[in-house]
Design a protein around this motif. Structure first.
Motif, PDB file in Angstrom:
ATOM      1  N   GLU A  61      -5.723   3.783   2.871  1.00  9.37           N
ATOM      2  CA  GLU A  61      -5.801   2.344   3.117  1.00  9.37           C
ATOM      3  C   GLU A  61      -4.676   1.889   4.039  1.00  9.37           C
ATOM      4  N   ALA A 117       2.307   1.808  -3.364  1.00 11.59           N
ATOM      5  CA  ALA A 117       1.275   2.256  -4.300  1.00 11.59           C
ATOM      6  C   ALA A 117       0.720   3.630  -3.916  1.00 11.59           C
ATOM      7  N   GLU A 118       1.253   4.198  -2.845  1.00 13.27           N
ATOM      8  CA  GLU A 118       0.824   5.505  -2.339  1.00 13.27           C
ATOM      9  C   GLU A 118      -0.663   5.539  -2.032  1.00 13.27           C
ATOM     10  N   GLN A 119      -1.158   4.454  -1.488  1.00 14.74           N
ATOM     11  CA  GLN A 119      -2.553   4.365  -1.051  1.00 14.74           C
ATOM     12  C   GLN A 119      -2.571   4.643   0.452  1.00 14.74           C
ATOM     13  N   TRP A 120      -2.455   5.931   0.777  1.00 13.60           N
ATOM     14  CA  TRP A 120      -2.210   6.350   2.152  1.00 13.60           C
ATOM     15  C   TRP A 120      -3.395   6.088   3.076  1.00 13.60           C
ATOM     16  N   LEU A 128       0.831  -1.207   0.000  1.00 17.29           N
ATOM     17  CA  LEU A 128       0.000   0.000   0.000  1.00 17.29           C
ATOM     18  C   LEU A 128       0.867   1.259   0.000  1.00 17.29           C
ATOM     19  N   ARG A 140       6.587  10.842   2.419  1.00 20.43           N
ATOM     20  CA  ARG A 140       5.258  11.427   2.195  1.00 20.43           C
ATOM     21  C   ARG A 140       5.039  12.634   3.112  1.00 20.43           C
TER      22      ARG A 140
END
Length: 135
Positions: A40, A35-38, A32, A93
């Motif tokens: 989640e 994939a930069e799905q922060w 995650l 990030r």
């Protein structure tokens, strides 16, 4: 095999299984982060922390044999490797968001500083009705 030995082996296996689940969870979190799905990632991290807390007391109560200690060490090593990479991505990030916030604050400050002057300048450019001779 006695009942106490069976109970001990079951407790060991339950503990090792819990560490294996943590490793699976931290692998998913690493994916995650990559994939930069922060959002989640944060949700998954909450479940991860709760699992670690639950595991902590079970770990303190369970005596492991040599093979189980070795397996636990291997699992912990994998967990920590993924955790380091997740933290690295989160720091990057955070830094990125910090830069965006800084830029946004500078733009807001510039707008506050120059917007009133733009209104005054516009007032000079537009003649009033009196100046036009309409009154």
């Amino acid at each position: 095999m006695s009942a106490s030995e069976t109970a001990r082996e079951n407790a060991q296996q339950t503990l090792i299984d819990a560490y294996a689940k943590l490793l699976t969870c931290v692998r998913q979190m690493h994916e995650l982060a990559n994939a930069e799905q922060w959002a989640e990632l944060i949700e998954q991290r909450t479940h991860y922390v709760m699992s670690v807390e639950a595991l902590r007391s079970r770990d303190a109560e369970t005596v492991l044999d040599e093979a189980a200690r070795k397996r636990k060490a291997e699992l912990l090593e994998g967990i920590l490797e993924h955790d380091v990479e997740i933290r690295r991505r989160l720091v990057a990030r955070r830094d990125e968001l910090g830069k965006l916030i800084s830029v946004s604050q500078r733009q807001r400050n510039l707008h506050r500083a120059y917007a009133p002057q733009q209104g005054e300048v516009a007032g000079f450019d537009v003649p009033s009705d009196q100046e036009k001779g309409l009154t």
